[in-house]
Write a protein that holds these residues in place. Sequence first.
Motif, mmCIF file in Angstrom:
data_model
loop_
_atom_site.group_PDB
_atom_site.id
_atom_site.type_symbol
_atom_site.label_atom_id
_atom_site.label_comp_id
_atom_site.label_asym_id
_atom_site.label_seq_id
_atom_site.Cartn_x
_atom_site.Cartn_y
_atom_site.Cartn_z
ATOM 1 N N ALA A 1 0.908 4.063 -3.014
ATOM 2 C CA ALA A 1 0.681 5.491 -2.764
ATOM 3 C C ALA A 1 1.819 6.338 -3.327
ATOM 4 C CB ALA A 1 0.534 5.738 -1.268
ATOM 5 N N GLN A 2 3.049 5.863 -3.209
ATOM 6 C CA GLN A 2 4.193 6.586 -3.769
ATOM 7 C C GLN A 2 4.116 6.655 -5.291
ATOM 8 O OE1 GLN A 2 6.736 8.264 -2.328
ATOM 9 N NE2 GLN A 2 5.672 7.980 -0.400
ATOM 10 N N VAL A 3 3.744 5.543 -5.918
ATOM 11 C CA VAL A 3 3.617 5.517 -7.377
ATOM 12 C C VAL A 3 2.525 6.466 -7.831
ATOM 13 C CG1 VAL A 3 2.923 4.056 -9.319
ATOM 14 C CG2 VAL A 3 4.579 3.215 -7.647
ATOM 15 N N GLU A 4 1.395 6.480 -7.139
ATOM 16 C CA GLU A 4 0.306 7.388 -7.496
ATOM 17 C C GLU A 4 0.721 8.848 -7.335
ATOM 18 O OE1 GLU A 4 -3.068 6.328 -5.150
ATOM 19 O OE2 GLU A 4 -3.440 4.494 -6.287
ATOM 20 N N ALA A 5 1.446 9.152 -6.273
ATOM 21 C CA ALA A 5 1.893 10.529 -6.044
ATOM 22 C C ALA A 5 2.872 10.972 -7.134
ATOM 23 C CB ALA A 5 2.548 10.648 -4.669
ATOM 24 N N ARG A 6 3.780 10.095 -7.510
ATOM 25 C CA ARG A 6 4.734 10.454 -8.575
ATOM 26 C C ARG A 6 4.047 10.567 -9.928
ATOM 27 N NH1 ARG A 6 10.740 9.316 -7.422
ATOM 28 N NH2 ARG A 6 10.640 9.429 -5.170
ATOM 29 N N LYS B 1 2.408 13.860 -10.038
ATOM 30 C CA LYS B 1 3.399 14.925 -10.150
ATOM 31 C C LYS B 1 3.906 15.049 -11.580
ATOM 32 C CE LYS B 1 7.996 16.126 -8.510
ATOM 33 N NZ LYS B 1 9.114 15.686 -7.688
ATOM 34 N N ARG C 1 0.826 -1.218 0.000
ATOM 35 C CA ARG C 1 0.000 0.000 0.000
ATOM 36 C C ARG C 1 0.855 1.260 0.000
ATOM 37 N NH1 ARG C 1 -5.757 -0.751 2.116
ATOM 38 N NH2 ARG C 1 -5.648 1.481 1.933
ATOM 39 N N ILE C 2 1.979 1.232 0.728
ATOM 40 C CA ILE C 2 2.884 2.385 0.747
ATOM 41 C C ILE C 2 3.492 2.609 -0.634
ATOM 42 C CG2 ILE C 2 5.091 3.216 1.661
ATOM 43 C CD1 ILE C 2 4.279 1.833 4.325
ATOM 44 N N VAL C 3 3.942 1.535 -1.274
ATOM 45 C CA VAL C 3 4.527 1.642 -2.608
ATOM 46 C C VAL C 3 3.490 2.145 -3.602
ATOM 47 C CG1 VAL C 3 5.481 0.279 -4.516
ATOM 48 C CG2 VAL C 3 6.338 -0.054 -2.205
#
Length: 102
Positions: A86-91, A94, A82-84
């Motif tokens: 969320a990071q992929v979605e944020a990038r 961006k 889930r953390i990974v």
Amino acid sequence: MVAYFSGDAGRILIASGAGGLTRWLVSHPRRIVDGIVAVIVGVLVGRYLWPLGLSTLGLEETPNNIAMAAFVTGTLGMSVLRIVAAQVEARAAKFGGGDGRP
């Protein structure tokens, strides 16, 4: 029950899947699809990373300790996924130039 009592491999699969299921049960909102993914990811992570969990906890290799390490790694594996995600979605938001909203 048969898989659990069939040997160490069955215990690892049941315990790690239960770890993924536990992670899904404490998440909000709960969707059935997320629950299925949580169990599958828990099984995969628990199956392959239980030795890491066992050595991190500093326990000897007994059947019950192996099942417990599989449960812990199955639970943590879903959290890491889930953390990974969320990071992929944020990038992606961006680099896409959007504000991250659908």
